[in-house]
Write a protein that holds these residues in place. Structure first.
Motif, PDB file in Angstrom:
ATOM      1  N   CYS A   2      52.028  57.456  35.869  1.00  0.00           N
ATOM      2  CA  CYS A   2      52.748  57.635  34.603  1.00  0.00           C
ATOM      3  C   CYS A   2      53.853  56.595  34.454  1.00  0.00           C
ATOM      4  O   CYS A   2      54.078  56.061  33.365  1.00  0.00           O
ATOM      5  N   GLY A   3      54.542  56.300  35.554  1.00  0.00           N
ATOM      6  CA  GLY A   3      55.583  55.283  35.492  1.00  0.00           C
ATOM      7  C   GLY A   3      55.027  53.912  35.159  1.00  0.00           C
ATOM      8  O   GLY A   3      55.595  53.165  34.350  1.00  0.00           O
ATOM      9  N   ASP A   4      53.901  53.568  35.779  1.00  0.00           N
ATOM     10  CA  ASP A   4      53.290  52.264  35.506  1.00  0.00           C
ATOM     11  C   ASP A   4      52.815  52.157  34.058  1.00  0.00           C
ATOM     12  O   ASP A   4      52.957  51.110  33.413  1.00  0.00           O
ATOM     13  N   LEU A   5      52.246  53.246  33.526  1.00  0.00           N
ATOM     14  CA  LEU A   5      51.720  53.219  32.166  1.00  0.00           C
ATOM     15  C   LEU A   5      52.827  53.271  31.121  1.00  0.00           C
ATOM     16  O   LEU A   5      52.646  52.802  29.982  1.00  0.00           O
ATOM     17  N   TYR A   6      53.984  53.822  31.472  1.00  0.00           N
ATOM     18  CA  TYR A   6      55.127  53.829  30.555  1.00  0.00           C
ATOM     19  C   TYR A   6      55.525  52.405  30.183  1.00  0.00           C
ATOM     20  O   TYR A   6      55.901  52.125  29.043  1.00  0.00           O
TER      21      TYR A   6
ATOM     22  N   LEU B 257      55.495  54.326  20.579  1.00  0.00           N
ATOM     23  CA  LEU B 257      54.041  54.519  20.530  1.00  0.00           C
ATOM     24  C   LEU B 257      53.338  53.303  19.948  1.00  0.00           C
ATOM     25  O   LEU B 257      52.265  52.904  20.410  1.00  0.00           O
ATOM     26  N   ALA B 258      53.936  52.706  18.939  1.00  0.00           N
ATOM     27  CA  ALA B 258      53.310  51.545  18.297  1.00  0.00           C
ATOM     28  C   ALA B 258      53.112  50.404  19.287  1.00  0.00           C
ATOM     29  O   ALA B 258      52.067  49.734  19.282  1.00  0.00           O
ATOM     30  N   ALA B 259      54.096  50.187  20.160  1.00  0.00           N
ATOM     31  CA  ALA B 259      53.984  49.089  21.118  1.00  0.00           C
ATOM     32  C   ALA B 259      52.866  49.319  22.123  1.00  0.00           C
ATOM     33  O   ALA B 259      52.255  48.363  22.617  1.00  0.00           O
ATOM     34  N   GLY B 260      52.561  50.579  22.418  1.00  0.00           N
ATOM     35  CA  GLY B 260      51.538  50.873  23.421  1.00  0.00           C
ATOM     36  C   GLY B 260      50.210  51.332  22.859  1.00  0.00           C
ATOM     37  O   GLY B 260      49.340  51.791  23.602  1.00  0.00           O
ATOM     38  N   GLU B 261      50.028  51.174  21.541  1.00  0.00           N
ATOM     39  CA  GLU B 261      48.816  51.724  20.925  1.00  0.00           C
ATOM     40  C   GLU B 261      47.536  51.130  21.507  1.00  0.00           C
ATOM     41  O   GLU B 261      46.575  51.854  21.787  1.00  0.00           O
ATOM     42  N   ARG B 262      47.499  49.826  21.716  1.00  0.00           N
ATOM     43  CA  ARG B 262      46.245  49.230  22.219  1.00  0.00           C
ATOM     44  C   ARG B 262      45.931  49.696  23.631  1.00  0.00           C
ATOM     45  O   ARG B 262      44.760  49.853  23.992  1.00  0.00           O
ATOM     46  N   ALA B 263      46.977  49.921  24.431  1.00  0.00           N
ATOM     47  CA  ALA B 263      46.743  50.453  25.776  1.00  0.00           C
ATOM     48  C   ALA B 263      46.145  51.853  25.692  1.00  0.00           C
ATOM     49  O   ALA B 263      45.222  52.194  26.450  1.00  0.00           O
ATOM     50  N   MET B 264      46.654  52.672  24.773  1.00  0.00           N
ATOM     51  CA  MET B 264      46.101  54.012  24.600  1.00  0.00           C
ATOM     52  C   MET B 264      44.656  53.953  24.119  1.00  0.00           C
ATOM     53  O   MET B 264      43.785  54.691  24.616  1.00  0.00           O
TER      54      MET B 264
ATOM     55  N   ARG C 218      50.077  69.436  19.210  1.00  0.00           N
ATOM     56  CA  ARG C 218      49.094  69.738  20.250  1.00  0.00           C
ATOM     57  C   ARG C 218      48.166  68.542  20.460  1.00  0.00           C
ATOM     58  O   ARG C 218      47.872  68.155  21.600  1.00  0.00           O
ATOM     59  N   LEU C 219      47.709  67.952  19.373  1.00  0.00           N
ATOM     60  CA  LEU C 219      46.842  66.778  19.486  1.00  0.00           C
ATOM     61  C   LEU C 219      47.584  65.584  20.070  1.00  0.00           C
ATOM     62  O   LEU C 219      47.024  64.829  20.883  1.00  0.00           O
ATOM     63  N   ASP C 220      48.841  65.401  19.699  1.00  0.00           N
ATOM     64  CA  ASP C 220      49.621  64.287  20.234  1.00  0.00           C
ATOM     65  C   ASP C 220      49.796  64.420  21.747  1.00  0.00           C
ATOM     66  O   ASP C 220      49.699  63.440  22.485  1.00  0.00           O
ATOM     67  N   ARG C 221      50.077  65.640  22.214  1.00  0.00           N
ATOM     68  CA  ARG C 221      50.193  65.851  23.659  1.00  0.00           C
ATOM     69  C   ARG C 221      48.855  65.644  24.349  1.00  0.00           C
ATOM     70  O   ARG C 221      48.778  65.099  25.452  1.00  0.00           O
ATOM     71  N   MET C 222      47.798  66.066  23.704  1.00  0.00           N
ATOM     72  CA  MET C 222      46.455  65.894  24.255  1.00  0.00           C
ATOM     73  C   MET C 222      46.113  64.410  24.397  1.00  0.00           C
ATOM     74  O   MET C 222      45.567  63.963  25.421  1.00  0.00           O
ATOM     75  N   LEU C 223      46.454  63.621  23.379  1.00  0.00           N
ATOM     76  CA  LEU C 223      46.204  62.183  23.424  1.00  0.00           C
ATOM     77  C   LEU C 223      47.016  61.513  24.531  1.00  0.00           C
ATOM     78  O   LEU C 223      46.519  60.640  25.244  1.00  0.00           O
ATOM     79  N   MET C 224      48.276  61.924  24.687  1.00  0.00           N
ATOM     80  CA  MET C 224      49.103  61.326  25.729  1.00  0.00           C
ATOM     81  C   MET C 224      48.593  61.711  27.114  1.00  0.00           C
ATOM     82  O   MET C 224      48.579  60.876  28.040  1.00  0.00           O
ATOM     83  N   CYS C 225      48.156  62.952  27.280  1.00  0.00           N
ATOM     84  CA  CYS C 225      47.585  63.357  28.566  1.00  0.00           C
ATOM     85  C   CYS C 225      46.317  62.573  28.866  1.00  0.00           C
ATOM     86  O   CYS C 225      46.060  62.211  30.017  1.00  0.00           O
TER      87      CYS C 225
END
Length: 381
Positions: free
Chosen positions: A354-358, A231-238, A290-297
């Protein structure tokens, strides 16, 4: 030949998972077929898998699984109920048993609680307790206590999933028999036990060193040179996604009922980090997962409608000769779910995205898009 199903993440595959394979074959015989339905590149706690799904599936087959199927991403990022229900719906057609770890390895007790959770009386009691403003897990415990159950059974993560598996088996009238086995050690241990390591602890070690002794040698060979995803590596993308979402897009998110989507939207427009956003939106009524799943969605562009629609297919990730025979027999009988050859339409676009964003969670340099089309099914005789 008995076929035993496992709904799993293998994030990563470790010695405890290999022990489960051994117990299954000690119970039913060495010819028992093991089918694993594994989360792909995103896992149920709302995070990227530390190693991509192709390597994790390969590790599972090399360590004793016969067939690894991919749990569709919309099931993988669901609540425990959706995760279990989606998995049971896929495996029911061609597996005799569903094996899972639990802190309470008593099938009758788990089934009894599951039956109560499906009753009208439970729903009435649950509503009463929710109206008092407590969280869903707390209201569920209180309702079960009112019905004479030991609600402490649902205070541990593996038991929660175990009961949801039993609920899904009952609700779907599945012919699968539940096979709980004792989950030793702690699910969230930060330091791994040699015999019963937690995936959390092994993931922590993988970002540093000295992790290989906690996974089977065949799995270590698969993971040794793998790119890690965090998650840390992708934080700015999120954050880029969250800061550019419209109000309508927040409103369409799953898990956003009772105005939670609006609270998350305000937090995303005020806070600097993903952790700060989740902390600002959290309350005693809503669990952090629940919030973590919501953020990932939100990051992946998965809406409530996407999450609640049946996945149109699943895909084969890895298999051996016995797994190929399972596929052949299941296809002939018509019990096997739609597989990758049927990929088309909106769900394929969702998976591709999802694959591209992973790839943006990769430590070091980002990975190129197109991962869903470049990956190959692993086969070993």
């Amino acid at each position: 030949m008995k076929t035993v199903g496992i709904i799993c993440e293998y994030n990563p595959f470790h010695l405890g998972h290999k022990k489960q394979f051994d117990i299954i074959r000690q119970t039913f015989g060495q010819e028992t077929a093991i089918v694993c339905l594994m989360s792909g590149n995103f896992v149920q706690r709302g995070a990227p898998a530390i190693v991509d799904k192709t390597r994790r599936a390969k590790a599972a087959v090399l360590c004793g699984a016969d067939l690894v199927l991919e749990l569709p991403v919309t099931y993988a990022l669901s609540s425990a109920e959706g995760f279990a229900g989606g998995g049971v719906s896929i495996l029911s057609g061609f597996c005799d048993c569903l094996c899972f770890g639990a802190e309470t390895a008593d099938a009758e007790k788990l089934l009894s609680v599951a039956k109560s959770l499906l009753s009208e009386k439970f729903l009435t009691l649950l509503k009463k307790h929710l109206e008092q403003g407590i969280s869903f897990p707390g209201a569920r415990e209180a309702a079960l206590t009112d019905m004479g159950h030991d609600a402490a059974l649902l205070r541990t993560p593996n038991n929660i999933l175990a009961v949801e598996y039993c609920k899904a088996i009952l609700a779907q009238n599945s012919s699968m028999q539940p096979m709980p086995i004792l989950r030793q050690g702690s699910y969230h241990d930060e330091f791994p036990d040699m015999e019963n390591p937690s995936a959390t602890a092994v993931r922590t070690l993988m970002t540093g060193s000295k992790w290989e002794s906690y996974v089977p040698r065949e799995a270590a060979d698969c993971f040794r040179d793998a790119t890690l995803h965090t998650l840390a590596a992708g934080e700015r993308a999120m954050l880029a996604r969250l800061r550019t979402m419209t109000e309508a897009e927040f409103e369409e998110l799953p898990y956003g009922s009772e105005g939670l989507w609006r609270k998350l939207m305000h937090a995303a427009r005020q806070e600097a980090t993903v952790e700060a956003i989740a902390s600002a939106a959290k309350s005693k009524r809503y669990t952090r997962t629940r919030l973590d799943r919501m953020l990932m969605c939100a990051y992946l562009g998965i809406t409530a409608q996407d999450l609640h629609s049946p996945a149109p297919y699943t895909r084969v990730l890895a298999f051996n000769n016995r797994g190929r025979e399972i596929l052949r027999l299941a296809r002939r009988s018509g019990d096997f779910p739609n597989i990758g050859e049927t990929r088309n339409g909106p769900y394929q676009l969702l998976e591709d995205r999802c694959g591209d964003l992973y790839g943006l969670f990769a430590e070091g340099a980002p990975e190129a898009p197109g991962i869903e089309h470049s990956s190959r099914v692993f086969y070993t005789p």
